[in-house]
Motif scaffolding. Structure first.
Motif, PDB file in Angstrom:
ATOM      1  N   ALA A  32       0.850  -1.127  -0.198  1.00  0.00           N
ATOM      2  CA  ALA A  32       0.006  -0.036   0.144  1.00  0.00           C
ATOM      3  C   ALA A  32       0.837   1.145  -0.065  1.00  0.00           C
ATOM      4  CB  ALA A  32      -0.910   0.076   1.118  1.00  0.00           C
ATOM      5  N   ARG A  33       1.898   1.381   0.771  1.00  0.00           N
ATOM      6  CA  ARG A  33       2.656   2.510   0.845  1.00  0.00           C
ATOM      7  C   ARG A  33       3.377   2.877  -0.659  1.00  0.00           C
ATOM      8  NH1 ARG A  33       3.001   5.574   5.055  1.00  0.00           N
ATOM      9  NH2 ARG A  33       2.052   4.744   6.969  1.00  0.00           N
ATOM     10  N   GLU A  34       4.176   1.748  -1.151  1.00  0.00           N
ATOM     11  CA  GLU A  34       4.507   1.704  -2.354  1.00  0.00           C
ATOM     12  C   GLU A  34       3.557   2.467  -3.420  1.00  0.00           C
ATOM     13  OE1 GLU A  34       5.999  -1.117  -6.052  1.00  0.00           O
ATOM     14  OE2 GLU A  34       6.348  -1.920  -3.716  1.00  0.00           O
ATOM     15  N   LEU A  35       2.300   1.681  -3.443  1.00  0.00           N
ATOM     16  CA  LEU A  35       1.315   2.107  -4.476  1.00  0.00           C
ATOM     17  C   LEU A  35       1.005   3.631  -4.060  1.00  0.00           C
ATOM     18  CD1 LEU A  35      -1.034  -1.037  -4.797  1.00  0.00           C
ATOM     19  CD2 LEU A  35       0.399   0.208  -6.470  1.00  0.00           C
ATOM     20  N   ALA A  36       0.831   3.854  -2.909  1.00  0.00           N
ATOM     21  CA  ALA A  36       0.349   5.388  -2.658  1.00  0.00           C
ATOM     22  C   ALA A  36       1.354   6.297  -3.334  1.00  0.00           C
ATOM     23  CB  ALA A  36       0.182   5.327  -1.117  1.00  0.00           C
ATOM     24  N   LEU A  75     -13.633   8.638 -14.377  1.00  0.00           N
ATOM     25  CA  LEU A  75     -13.096   7.793 -15.592  1.00  0.00           C
ATOM     26  C   LEU A  75     -11.787   7.361 -14.859  1.00  0.00           C
ATOM     27  CD1 LEU A  75     -13.699  10.147 -18.477  1.00  0.00           C
ATOM     28  CD2 LEU A  75     -14.595   7.996 -18.224  1.00  0.00           C
ATOM     29  N   ALA A  76     -10.875   8.026 -14.160  1.00  0.00           N
ATOM     30  CA  ALA A  76      -9.722   7.746 -13.370  1.00  0.00           C
ATOM     31  C   ALA A  76     -10.278   6.262 -12.437  1.00  0.00           C
ATOM     32  CB  ALA A  76      -9.173   8.729 -12.480  1.00  0.00           C
ATOM     33  N   CYS A  77     -11.491   6.436 -11.785  1.00  0.00           N
ATOM     34  CA  CYS A  77     -11.950   5.485 -11.029  1.00  0.00           C
ATOM     35  C   CYS A  77     -12.253   4.142 -11.571  1.00  0.00           C
ATOM     36  CB  CYS A  77     -13.000   5.982 -10.129  1.00  0.00           C
ATOM     37  SG  CYS A  77     -12.631   6.865  -8.800  1.00  0.00           S
ATOM     38  N   MET A  78     -12.751   4.377 -12.807  1.00  0.00           N
ATOM     39  CA  MET A  78     -13.031   3.293 -13.746  1.00  0.00           C
ATOM     40  C   MET A  78     -11.766   2.645 -14.107  1.00  0.00           C
ATOM     41  SD  MET A  78     -15.397   3.544 -17.286  1.00  0.00           S
ATOM     42  CE  MET A  78     -15.820   2.053 -18.037  1.00  0.00           C
ATOM     43  N   GLU A  79     -10.900   3.150 -14.461  1.00  0.00           N
ATOM     44  CA  GLU A  79      -9.555   2.433 -14.831  1.00  0.00           C
ATOM     45  C   GLU A  79      -8.884   1.832 -13.730  1.00  0.00           C
ATOM     46  OE1 GLU A  79      -8.923   1.956 -18.045  1.00  0.00           O
ATOM     47  OE2 GLU A  79     -10.724   3.432 -18.578  1.00  0.00           O
ATOM     48  N   LEU A  80      -8.756   2.269 -12.754  1.00  0.00           N
ATOM     49  CA  LEU A  80      -8.256   1.858 -11.542  1.00  0.00           C
ATOM     50  C   LEU A  80      -9.287   0.436 -11.088  1.00  0.00           C
ATOM     51  CD1 LEU A  80      -8.047   5.098  -9.339  1.00  0.00           C
ATOM     52  CD2 LEU A  80      -6.155   3.459 -10.244  1.00  0.00           C
ATOM     53  N   GLU A  81     -10.402   0.456 -11.074  1.00  0.00           N
ATOM     54  CA  GLU A  81     -11.399  -0.593 -10.907  1.00  0.00           C
ATOM     55  C   GLU A  81     -11.368  -1.762 -11.958  1.00  0.00           C
ATOM     56  OE1 GLU A  81     -14.961  -1.542  -8.172  1.00  0.00           O
ATOM     57  OE2 GLU A  81     -14.288   0.387  -8.529  1.00  0.00           O
ATOM     58  N   ALA A  82     -11.025  -1.478 -13.145  1.00  0.00           N
ATOM     59  CA  ALA A  82     -10.635  -2.280 -14.231  1.00  0.00           C
ATOM     60  C   ALA A  82      -9.719  -3.214 -13.875  1.00  0.00           C
ATOM     61  CB  ALA A  82     -10.375  -1.658 -15.497  1.00  0.00           C
ATOM     62  N   VAL A  83      -8.732  -2.827 -13.005  1.00  0.00           N
ATOM     63  CA  VAL A  83      -7.763  -3.719 -12.438  1.00  0.00           C
ATOM     64  C   VAL A  83      -7.977  -4.577 -11.289  1.00  0.00           C
ATOM     65  CG1 VAL A  83      -5.396  -3.892 -11.740  1.00  0.00           C
ATOM     66  CG2 VAL A  83      -5.647  -2.467 -13.648  1.00  0.00           C
ATOM     67  N   ASP A  84      -8.685  -3.902 -10.138  1.00  0.00           N
ATOM     68  CA  ASP A  84      -9.024  -4.373  -9.140  1.00  0.00           C
ATOM     69  C   ASP A  84     -10.101  -3.128  -8.260  1.00  0.00           C
ATOM     70  OD1 ASP A  84      -8.663  -7.096  -7.556  1.00  0.00           O
ATOM     71  OD2 ASP A  84      -8.728  -5.645  -6.136  1.00  0.00           O
ATOM     72  N   SER A  85     -11.014  -3.777  -7.627  1.00  0.00           N
ATOM     73  CA  SER A  85     -11.687  -2.663  -6.700  1.00  0.00           C
ATOM     74  C   SER A  85     -10.780  -2.311  -5.610  1.00  0.00           C
ATOM     75  CB  SER A  85     -12.835  -3.583  -6.321  1.00  0.00           C
ATOM     76  OG  SER A  85     -13.837  -4.014  -7.279  1.00  0.00           O
ATOM     77  N   GLY A  86      -9.951  -3.129  -5.090  1.00  0.00           N
ATOM     78  CA  GLY A  86      -9.180  -2.746  -3.954  1.00  0.00           C
ATOM     79  C   GLY A  86      -8.245  -1.529  -4.398  1.00  0.00           C
ATOM     80  N   LEU A  87      -7.825  -1.712  -5.629  1.00  0.00           N
ATOM     81  CA  LEU A  87      -7.046  -0.165  -6.070  1.00  0.00           C
ATOM     82  C   LEU A  87      -7.798   1.044  -6.091  1.00  0.00           C
ATOM     83  CD1 LEU A  87      -4.189   0.743  -7.033  1.00  0.00           C
ATOM     84  CD2 LEU A  87      -5.037   0.052  -9.309  1.00  0.00           C
ATOM     85  N   ARG A  88      -8.884   0.969  -6.546  1.00  0.00           N
ATOM     86  CA  ARG A  88      -9.952   2.053  -6.607  1.00  0.00           C
ATOM     87  C   ARG A  88     -10.228   2.300  -5.208  1.00  0.00           C
ATOM     88  NH1 ARG A  88     -14.400   2.462  -4.473  1.00  0.00           N
ATOM     89  NH2 ARG A  88     -15.195   1.014  -5.563  1.00  0.00           N
ATOM     90  N   SER A  89     -10.329   1.529  -4.164  1.00  0.00           N
ATOM     91  CA  SER A  89     -10.684   1.678  -3.031  1.00  0.00           C
ATOM     92  C   SER A  89      -9.722   2.578  -1.875  1.00  0.00           C
ATOM     93  CB  SER A  89     -11.075   0.430  -2.044  1.00  0.00           C
ATOM     94  OG  SER A  89     -12.186  -0.384  -2.543  1.00  0.00           O
ATOM     95  N   LEU A  90      -8.680   2.211  -2.484  1.00  0.00           N
ATOM     96  CA  LEU A  90      -7.470   2.830  -1.907  1.00  0.00           C
ATOM     97  C   LEU A  90      -7.696   4.334  -2.343  1.00  0.00           C
ATOM     98  CD1 LEU A  90      -3.461   1.817  -1.848  1.00  0.00           C
ATOM     99  CD2 LEU A  90      -4.153   4.164  -2.098  1.00  0.00           C
ATOM    100  N   VAL A  91      -7.665   4.602  -3.611  1.00  0.00           N
ATOM    101  CA  VAL A  91      -7.681   6.061  -4.093  1.00  0.00           C
ATOM    102  C   VAL A  91      -8.989   6.739  -3.600  1.00  0.00           C
ATOM    103  CG1 VAL A  91      -7.721   7.362  -6.175  1.00  0.00           C
ATOM    104  CG2 VAL A  91      -6.206   5.601  -6.082  1.00  0.00           C
TER     105      VAL A  91
END
Length: 396
Positions: free
Chosen positions: A54-58, A86-102
């Motif tokens: 998470a820290r690296e990703l943030a 639209l950014a949320c859409m691209e993030l969640e296209a990979v995984d909902s967890g990634l969009r949740s972080l953001v």
């Protein structure tokens, strides 16, 4: 063997790109390239392990500029709401967890401070949160107070010039890695928000393990045991449930778009599989029942996208009502989950593995369906708008 043909991408059927401002589309494309290059090759391993850096990703997401991107000032980009969606859409296209972080970082923790905080709180936290140097979480949900936040038991009492917080929060994204928590508590003055540095004595955030959904996401309990805070820690601008609910509406808006990213990824993976998989001497994609499924799913995806873009335009115009956000979340998450489940049927046994994204997305969407307001809550929000009668407890 029949020659393979290339079809049309589902959203191309709706000419969606003609409805998107070029600047917003450029932001979308930048986020899509980042997640495709940096995150997608690693997401299956993170999901299987139930761990995420998470820290690296943030820090990387901060460099990308998506943390609090729709806020103005304090190092935030001040993009349109539609670009954020639209950014949320691209993030969640990979995984909902990634969009949740953001989403939790920008639309809950940062937005709470940006909207309701003091200038000192904004200066202290927002620039570092925008870069990903500091991670935030949002403490509202409790073990016995989910859909009814007014029933929270966390309490803050005055002790001289200080506040003492006691209570427990549950299902908190980013909690175990957060540097700051926005915590909502009952006080003699009503429900108040507090900006709590997580190194404050009495604060702890044990992670929640053994999840079957959102495994590539940090989910935690927050324990506040005699946490002493100065008066300057309170969010000064708001009292009552309007504070946390305003933040939830920001996060729900991102989900209206985000859930469609998961659905799109499922559908694109399924179409590609059906074109490659041969059965009874022809591609699975050539069978009528397969095409009927793909057509119906593409129709629901496209309708959801048109709804999301309309919701984004209303928000950019300052005309979006809370019940319209409920409408978008209710429809788009429900249909995204239905698409993920139907895609699994086309993939057959292959659909239950991490070689394909569909069951991972379906598991994640089971959580998205109930967080930031369950489907039932959003149905009742719409029912209240339609009838003028509230089915909630008096005062909610």
């Amino acid at each position: 063997m029949m020659a393979k043909t290339r079809g049309t991408a589902p959203l191309t059927l709706f000419a969606v790109d003609t409805l998107i401002d070029p600047q917003d589309a450029a932001i979308r494309d930048t986020v899509r390239k980042f997640v495709t290059d940096r995150i997608r090759p690693r997401i299956e391993d993170w999901y299987e392990a139930g761990e995420i850096p998470a820290r690296e990703l943030a820090r990387e997401l901060g460099e990308l500029g998506v943390l609090g991107m729709h806020l103005d000032g304090y190092g935030c980009a001040g993009t349109s709401a539609t670009a954020y969606g639209l950014a949320c859409m691209e993030l969640e296209a990979v995984d909902s967890g990634l969009r949740s972080l953001v989403s939790v970082q920008g639309s809950l923790a940062m937005f709470a401070i940006w909207k309701h905080g003091s200038e000192e709180q904004k200066q202290q936290w927002l620039p570092r949160m925008a870069t990903g140097e500091a991670i935030g979480c949002f403490g509202l949900t409790e073990p016995d107070a989910g859909s009814n936040p007014a029933g929270m038991r966390t309490r803050a009492v005055r002790d001289g010039d200080d506040w003492i917080l006691n209570g427990t929060k549950m299902w908190i994204t980013n909690g175990s890695v957060a540097d700051v928590a926005v915590v909502w508590a009952q006080t003699d003055e009503g429900i108040c928000g507090f900006v709590v540095p997580t190194d404050t004595p009495g604060f702890s955030a044990p992670p929640i393990r053994r999840k079957l959904s959102l495994r590539a996401s940090v989910t935690s309990e927050l324990v506040l045991d005699g946490v002493r805070l100065p008066q300057s820690a309170i969010l000064p601008v708001v009292r009552g449930l309007s504070g946390p609910l305003s933040c939830l509406n920001e996060a729900r808006f991102g989900i209206v778009f985000g859930a469609l990213g998961a659905a799109r990824d499922c559908l694109e993976a399924t179409i590609a599989y059906a074109q490659e998989r041969e059965i009874f001497d022809k591609p699975l994609a050539a069978f009528q029942l397969t095409q009927a499924k793909l057509a119906d799913m593409s129709l629901e995806l496209g309708k959801g996208m048109l709804l999301a873009l309309h919701t984004g335009r209303l928000k950019d115009q300052g005309a979006l009502e809370p019940h319209q956000i409920s409408l978008g979340k209710l429809n788009n998450v429900r249909e995204a989950l239905a698409i993920a489940r139907e895609c699994r049927t086309v993939l057959g046994a292959a659909g239950i593995t991490l070689d394909y994204p569909v069951l991972r997305h379906a598991n994640n969407l089971e959580s998205v369906l109930t967080y930031e307001g369950t489907s039932e809550v959003h149905q009742l929000v719409l029912g209240r708008a339609l009838t003028g009668q509230s089915a909630f407890r008096a005062g909610v």
